[in-house]
Design an enzyme around this catalytic site. Structure first.
Site, PDB file in Angstrom:
ATOM      1  N   ARG A 160       0.828  -1.223   0.000  1.00 51.01           N
ATOM      2  CA  ARG A 160       0.000   0.000   0.000  1.00 51.01           C
ATOM      3  C   ARG A 160       0.860   1.270   0.000  1.00 51.01           C
ATOM      4  NH1 ARG A 160      -2.081  -3.740  -1.082  1.00 51.01           N
ATOM      5  NH2 ARG A 160      -3.799  -4.827  -0.067  1.00 51.01           N
ATOM      6  N   SER A 209     -10.102   0.582   3.723  1.00 54.37           N
ATOM      7  CA  SER A 209      -9.370   0.329   4.970  1.00 54.37           C
ATOM      8  C   SER A 209      -8.822   1.627   5.541  1.00 54.37           C
ATOM      9  CB  SER A 209      -8.202  -0.625   4.720  1.00 54.37           C
ATOM     10  OG  SER A 209      -8.693  -1.870   4.307  1.00 54.37           O
ATOM     11  N   GLU A 280      -3.866   4.095   6.220  1.00 60.85           N
ATOM     12  CA  GLU A 280      -3.765   3.792   4.782  1.00 60.85           C
ATOM     13  C   GLU A 280      -4.427   4.905   3.978  1.00 60.85           C
ATOM     14  OE1 GLU A 280      -4.655  -0.270   3.658  1.00 60.85           O
ATOM     15  OE2 GLU A 280      -5.577   0.406   1.784  1.00 60.85           O
TER      16      GLU A 280
HETATM   17  C1  LIG Z   1     -15.585  -0.210  -0.258  1.00 61.14           C
HETATM   18  C2  LIG Z   1     -14.094  -0.045  -0.490  1.00 61.14           C
HETATM   19  C3  LIG Z   1     -13.297  -1.169  -0.613  1.00 61.14           C
HETATM   20  C4  LIG Z   1     -11.924  -1.034  -0.830  1.00 61.14           C
HETATM   21  N1  LIG Z   1     -11.168  -2.153  -0.928  1.00 61.14           N
HETATM   22  C5  LIG Z   1      -9.842  -2.039  -1.143  1.00 61.14           C
HETATM   23  C6  LIG Z   1      -9.005  -3.208  -1.267  1.00 61.14           C
HETATM   24  O1  LIG Z   1      -9.464  -4.337  -1.213  1.00 61.14           O
HETATM   25  N2  LIG Z   1      -7.690  -3.020  -1.472  1.00 61.14           N
HETATM   26  C7  LIG Z   1      -7.126  -1.786  -1.571  1.00 61.14           C
HETATM   27  O2  LIG Z   1      -5.908  -1.693  -1.775  1.00 61.14           O
HETATM   28  N3  LIG Z   1      -7.882  -0.655  -1.455  1.00 61.14           N
HETATM   29  C8  LIG Z   1      -9.203  -0.766  -1.247  1.00 61.14           C
HETATM   30  N4  LIG Z   1      -9.969   0.365  -1.125  1.00 61.14           N
HETATM   31  C9  LIG Z   1      -9.326   1.697  -1.167  1.00 61.14           C
HETATM   32  C10 LIG Z   1      -9.256   2.320  -2.561  1.00 61.14           C
HETATM   33  O3  LIG Z   1     -10.329   1.845  -3.379  1.00 61.14           O
HETATM   34  C11 LIG Z   1      -7.923   2.040  -3.267  1.00 61.14           C
HETATM   35  O4  LIG Z   1      -6.835   2.564  -2.545  1.00 61.14           O
HETATM   36  C12 LIG Z   1      -7.912   2.653  -4.672  1.00 61.14           C
HETATM   37  O5  LIG Z   1      -6.788   2.196  -5.380  1.00 61.14           O
HETATM   38  C13 LIG Z   1      -7.927   4.173  -4.649  1.00 61.14           C
HETATM   39  O6  LIG Z   1      -8.120   4.586  -5.977  1.00 61.14           O
HETATM   40  P1  LIG Z   1      -8.769   5.989  -6.327  1.00 61.14           P
HETATM   41  O7  LIG Z   1      -8.629   6.154  -7.784  1.00 61.14           O
HETATM   42  O8  LIG Z   1     -10.145   6.091  -5.770  1.00 61.14           O
HETATM   43  O9  LIG Z   1      -7.774   6.968  -5.583  1.00 61.14           O
HETATM   44  P2  LIG Z   1      -8.162   8.172  -4.621  1.00 61.14           P
HETATM   45  O10 LIG Z   1      -8.798   7.650  -3.398  1.00 61.14           O
HETATM   46  O11 LIG Z   1      -8.859   9.230  -5.390  1.00 61.14           O
HETATM   47  O12 LIG Z   1      -6.698   8.679  -4.225  1.00 61.14           O
HETATM   48  C14 LIG Z   1      -5.847   7.879  -3.434  1.00 61.14           C
HETATM   49  C15 LIG Z   1      -4.419   8.418  -3.590  1.00 61.14           C
HETATM   50  O13 LIG Z   1      -4.011   8.227  -4.936  1.00 61.14           O
HETATM   51  C16 LIG Z   1      -3.666   9.479  -5.540  1.00 61.14           C
HETATM   52  N5  LIG Z   1      -4.076   9.427  -6.943  1.00 61.14           N
HETATM   53  C17 LIG Z   1      -5.304   9.143  -7.442  1.00 61.14           C
HETATM   54  N6  LIG Z   1      -5.260   9.158  -8.783  1.00 61.14           N
HETATM   55  C18 LIG Z   1      -3.997   9.467  -9.141  1.00 61.14           C
HETATM   56  C19 LIG Z   1      -3.317   9.638 -10.389  1.00 61.14           C
HETATM   57  N7  LIG Z   1      -3.947   9.520 -11.560  1.00 61.14           N
HETATM   58  N8  LIG Z   1      -2.014   9.959 -10.359  1.00 61.14           N
HETATM   59  C20 LIG Z   1      -1.348  10.094  -9.191  1.00 61.14           C
HETATM   60  N9  LIG Z   1      -1.919   9.953  -7.981  1.00 61.14           N
HETATM   61  C21 LIG Z   1      -3.244   9.622  -7.959  1.00 61.14           C
HETATM   62  C22 LIG Z   1      -4.417  10.532  -4.728  1.00 61.14           C
HETATM   63  O14 LIG Z   1      -3.816  11.800  -4.821  1.00 61.14           O
HETATM   64  C23 LIG Z   1      -4.329   9.924  -3.320  1.00 61.14           C
HETATM   65  O15 LIG Z   1      -3.061  10.179  -2.759  1.00 61.14           O
HETATM   66  C24 LIG Z   1     -11.346   0.255  -0.913  1.00 61.14           C
HETATM   67  C25 LIG Z   1     -12.179   1.393  -0.806  1.00 61.14           C
HETATM   68  C26 LIG Z   1     -13.530   1.244  -0.595  1.00 61.14           C
HETATM   69  C27 LIG Z   1     -14.386   2.481  -0.486  1.00 61.14           C
END
Ligand SMILES: Cc1cc2nc3c(=O)[nH]c(=O)nc-3n(C[C@H](O)[C@H](O)[C@H](O)COP(=O)(O)OP(=O)(O)OC[C@H]3O[C@@H](n4cnc5c(N)ncnc54)[C@H](O)[C@@H]3O)c2cc1C
Length: 290
Positions: A160, A209, A280
């Site tokens: 992570r 998480s 996280e």
């Molecule tokens: C119901 C639920 C279940 C989940 N299950 C999991 C799981 O099983 N495993 C897991 O690892 N995570 C899980 N997550 C957390 C999350 O979905 C992941 O971390 C996911 O990868 C975040 O992606 P995002 O595009 O929504 O990023 P965001 O939440 O929008 O951003 C997260 C980080 O990434 C950065 N970021 C986003 N896009 C970019 C880009 N294009 N370039 C550079 N930086 C960027 C942001 O600035 C921030 O620092 C879960 C979340 C929820 C709500």
């Protein structure tokens, strides 16, 4: 490029909290992304990219600087042989859909991760024993300093974690997948989603998480459950009664409520288990976890 003032972070995050972003833009091409980065650099503004905001907590007072959400060509997906090429803003669901249609497996683990390609790289997101580092060939990272393709090793992907900084935007990714019949993929995904629904509050507003799993026989969820925190509320936020490593927006939650719950969880884990839980969820704006 169209820059909007005051976009509420609450609309950009799955938990639904957070105040206004001073500036917000949705670049749809590489040229527009570069233009946005120059625009911010000229004004000396910090840049943050959001995906689906599924691992993000934004400050109630909002955030200074430019917030980007990638769209258009920067969220598109295509398959080239056994490589899936996606824009940084492409959702995991759409990537998985294209992979299945092309008979390519290996990305099924991401079926219950509600984020984008860029967020997956930034977080080295993972589930069921796999993570981004295992499928990612390289990611195109664009910043005010330049543009280049980086491998998982160069991105420093570990549990992570990546070495990407706030101004570095993942504009595109390449995933190497392997042949698998679409029906097998469909069944595997259905099985993983059923397992997920049985253990996590997938129908609530959360940010996934809260804490990374500590180096301990108990994961963060079991540890916080043992601390008696399941269902514990502060303001409109509540530790999920289903899984203690999730915080739900139970109605009218603020980021301050979520941060107060996180502080309480850390305090109890420290007192009861001598463990310092590390968050996280990513923080946007002038906020910190205590
Ligand atoms: C119901 C639920 C279940 C989940 N299950 C999991 C799981 O099983 N495993 C897991 O690892 N995570 C899980 N997550 C957390 C999350 O979905 C992941 O971390 C996911 O990868 C975040 O992606 P995002 O595009 O929504 O990023 P965001 O939440 O929008 O951003 C997260 C980080 O990434 C950065 N970021 C986003 N896009 C970019 C880009 N294009 N370039 C550079 N930086 C960027 C942001 O600035 C921030 O620092 C879960 C979340 C929820 C709500």
């Amino acid at each position: 490029m169209n820059v909007q003032d005051g976009m509420p972070l609450a609309r950009l995050t799955t938990i639904g909290t957070g105040g206004p972003a001073a500036a917000f833009a949705k670049p749809t091409t590489l040229a527009e992304l570069e233009q946005a980065l120059v625009w911010a650099a000229e004004r000396d503004l910090p840049v943050a990219t959001v995906g689906l905001g599924s691992n993000l907590l934004g400050a109630d007072e909002g955030v200074e600087g430019l917030v980007l959400r990638l769209a258009g060509a920067l969220a598109s997906v295509r398959v080239d042989g056994d490589v899936l090429v996606a824009g940084g803003g492409a959702t995991n669901a759409v990537c998985l859909h294209h992979a299945r249609a092309a008979g390519l497996g290996g990305f099924e683990f991401a079926c219950a991760i509600p984020g984008t390609a860029g967020g997956g790289v930034r977080m080295n997101a993972g589930a069921y024993g796999s993570d981004w580092s295992e499928v990612l060939v390289r990611a195109r990272v664009v910043s005010a300093e330049g543009d280049g393709w980086l491998t998982p090793a160069e991105l420093g992907l570990s549990y992570r974690h990546s070495e990407l900084g706030p101004g570095q935007v993942v504009a595109a990714v390449e995933y190497r997948l392997m042949p698998r019949p679409p029906d097998e993929i469909k069944n595997a995904v259905a099985d993983l989603i059923a397992r997920r629904k049985a253990t996590q509050p997938t129908n609530k507003r959360t940010f996934g998480s809260v804490f990374k799993n500590p180096d301990h026989e108990l994961g963060a969820g079991r540890m916080l459950e043992a601390c008696g925190l399941k269902g514990h509320p502060i303001g409109g936020a509540m530790i999920s009664p289903m899984h203690a490593n999730f915080i739900e927006n139970a109605g009218g939650a603020t980021t301050a409520d979520a941060l107060a719950l996180m502080a309480e969880a850390r305090r109890r884990a420290r007192e009861q288990f001598g463990v310092e839980l590390e968050h996280e969820v990513q923080l946007l704006g002038p906020i910190a976890v205590t």
